[in-house]
Structures are given as C-alpha cells and as structure tokens.
Design a protein around this motif. Structure first.
Motif, mmCIF file in Angstrom:
data_model
loop_
_atom_site.group_PDB
_atom_site.id
_atom_site.type_symbol
_atom_site.label_atom_id
_atom_site.label_comp_id
_atom_site.label_asym_id
_atom_site.label_seq_id
_atom_site.Cartn_x
_atom_site.Cartn_y
_atom_site.Cartn_z
ATOM 1 N N LYS A 1 -30.782 66.810 -35.912
ATOM 2 C CA LYS A 1 -31.334 65.659 -36.487
ATOM 3 C C LYS A 1 -32.339 65.734 -37.357
ATOM 4 O O LYS A 1 -32.536 65.404 -38.385
ATOM 5 N N TYR A 2 -33.518 66.312 -36.805
ATOM 6 C CA TYR A 2 -34.879 66.285 -37.193
ATOM 7 C C TYR A 2 -35.054 67.638 -37.823
ATOM 8 O O TYR A 2 -36.091 67.594 -38.783
ATOM 9 N N THR B 1 -43.464 59.082 -36.434
ATOM 10 C CA THR B 1 -42.221 60.115 -36.210
ATOM 11 C C THR B 1 -42.017 60.409 -34.747
ATOM 12 O O THR B 1 -43.331 60.219 -33.943
ATOM 13 N N ASN C 1 -35.913 59.358 -40.575
ATOM 14 C CA ASN C 1 -36.312 59.979 -39.339
ATOM 15 C C ASN C 1 -37.698 59.572 -38.826
ATOM 16 O O ASN C 1 -38.505 60.373 -38.191
#
Length: 318
Positions: free
Chosen positions: A249-250, A198, A10
């Motif tokens: 997702k994160y 990120t 990620n």
C-alpha cells in the motif's frame, strides 16, 4: 489526482484539512520533515519520503532537515558519527527520488544566537511534564531520560520557525511535538504550522520496526536480499497490521501503477492489479495465497527501488 489528493493520500491525519486547502492556494509554500541521521534508510523512513515527493509534486518547496544535533541530543552517537551518517542519508534520499529539494544540516543554523534565544524563550513556556510526554514515541531510553532529550522537542519547534515553513510533515509518532508547536509557536510570534502525519509501519515480523531487530528492508538492499526478507515476512490472513500489505500500500502502488502476480496456471495463472484496493480485496477473499502475495510485493519493491540501488552503487564514497 489533484494537489489536495496528492498531499493527503496515505496519511493518517492532517491538522487541519482547512489549513491545507488554504496553504495549497498560496503561490509559494514550504514544508519540511526532519530525520535523525541513521545507519540505514529503510521502508520506515520511505513512508515520509514518499509523502515529501507527493508534496513536492503538489507545489510545495520541500526542506529536508538532516537533524544531526537532534540525533546527538537523543543519544544516537557523537557529533562526528552522526555527521558522517547525515551525508550518507542525503545520498539515500536522493537515490529513492527525493530530488529538487533543499537539504539543511541542523548544526549549520541551530547553534546561532537567535535560534538558541528562541529555544530559551520557549523553554519558559513548556513544563517538564509536557516536554517528556511529547518525547514518548521518539525518544531513546525514555525510562531514564536525559535533560538533553527535553531540549529536543523545543528545538524541533524552533526549527519550524527558523526554516520558515508553512507545514511540518512526519510520522504519527511526531504528533505530540507538532501539537506542542501549534500551541506554543504563536506565543513567540510564529504562525502555528499545518501538520501532515503518515502512519508508522510494522516490521517484517509484524512487530515494531527496529534497527536492532533487523526487521526492515533497506533502500540499498540487493534484489536477492529483498526477495529473501519478503519470503520470510509475517503475512497473516487478516488485513489489519499485515506488514506485507503495508509495503504494497505505502511503497509499491504509490510508485508503480500496476502489480503483476505471477503464478502457475493450476493456481489461477498470472493476474494484474491496478490498485491497492483491488489487490487487498482479492487477498481478503482468499483469492491470493500469502506466498504469491509476498512474491508479487517483493517483485514490485525490487522494481521501485531499482533506481536507488543503481544510484547508490554509482555514488559510493571512494
């Protein structure tokens, strides 16, 4: 998942991957991320917090800089105001699981003569144009920047030196400052830092996440508030820039191994997903309705943040 996979999952960029592999092989290694004290710790902050937890689990000693002086220089409030927020933010970080790390208040070391001399030394090497450009993504009211905001990136570089870290972690909006550090720190005898970046997530309305727009979910939000906010979230059929999928997702899958989508049998019944890629594929194929996706993500986020809500309630200031 091995240490390299933990460190890189990620992320949008690692500068450089070769340096990361080398640092991971060291017996001791330190990484830091800095946070300007703010009123609410929300899902935007949680992206880098999750990454710090990954790096901790990959063997790094983690330093969290509560950047009160940076916030003051960036016009975020008085020193008294940002000092109070720094303490609140520390409790928020601990609440979401960022424990076993070192918290450092910026003003506790950034006013020392040695630190300030390094700031002055670097200020002789960096043009006003470069300093201004490095602040484009992180500065407040940069259409009319103050001199204080030009000191900001130089201090961030000196933080890396004085905290004695091997790596700097942050959102991709920190890239210009980090590249400035890689270029200039060696001129004062400090090794260029490994940089881990990120992504910057969208707000729930699909626009830039902003405290003023209230388009975020706070780590202290109640179950009811999370459900309400997610129900109203922008959720287009496209995958790219979809804020609901970004939360999935994160935030949800990295901390919850599975996600269960609950729906009536006439709409396909309940379905369990064990990876983000599987759930994204089902949504892209039209097998998941946006309303069902939002409900599943809200449920997963409520579960992920359960410990944070309990911690914050048990540790409220008297």
């Amino acid at each position: 998942m091995d240490d390299y996979e933990l460190a890189t999952r990620n992320t949008v960029e690692v500068v450089t991957e070769e340096e990361l592999r080398s640092v991971l092989s060291q017996e001791t290694k330190r990484v830091y991320a800095g946070y300007e004290p703010s009123g609410e710790i929300h899902l935007g902050h949680l992206v880098t917090i999750n990454k710090l937890m990954d790096l901790r689990d990959a063997g790094f000693d983690v330093v969290v800089l509560l950047a009160d002086l940076h916030a003051y220089l960036n016009r975020k409030g008085t020193m008294e105001e940002v000092g109070e927020l720094a303490d609140y933010n520390r409790r928020c970080f601990e609440a979401v699981g960022l424990t076993g790390v070192e918290f450092v208040l910026g003003s506790e070391f950034q006013l020392s003569p040695d630190y300030q001399l390094d700031v002055l030394r670097l200020s002789q090497k960096i043009s006003l144009k470069r300093a201004t450009r490095s602040m484009d993504e992180v500065g407040r009211q940069m259409d009319n920047p103050m001199v204080s905001q030009m000191v900001y990136p130089i201090m961030q570089m000196v933080d890396i030196a004085h905290l004695k870290v091997d790596a700097a972690a942050g959102g991709i909006d920190q890239r210009k400052i980090h590249m400035l550090a890689r270029e200039n720190l060696p001129t004062i005898g400090v090794k260029a830092p490994l940089c881990i970046h990120t992504p910057i997530l969208n707000g729930l309305d699909g626009k830039k996440m902003s405290s003023s727009q209230k388009n975020y979910i706070s780590v202290a939000d109640s179950e009811e508030v999370i459900t309400k906010k997610m129900k109203k979230a922008f959720c287009p059929p496209e995958i790219e820039e979809n804020p609901v999928l970004q939360v999935l997702k994160y935030h949800v899958f990295p901390r919850a191994g599975t996600v269960t989508m609950q729906r009536p049998e006439k709409f396909g019944g309940n379905r369990e997903f064990t990876s983000y890629e599987e759930m994204e594929g089902a949504y892209a194929a039209g097998d998941i309705h946006p309303a069902d996706l939002k409900a599943a993500v809200a449920g997963g986020l409520i579960e992920v943040l359960e410990g944070a809500r309990e911690y914050m309630n048990a540790n409220r200031p008297e």
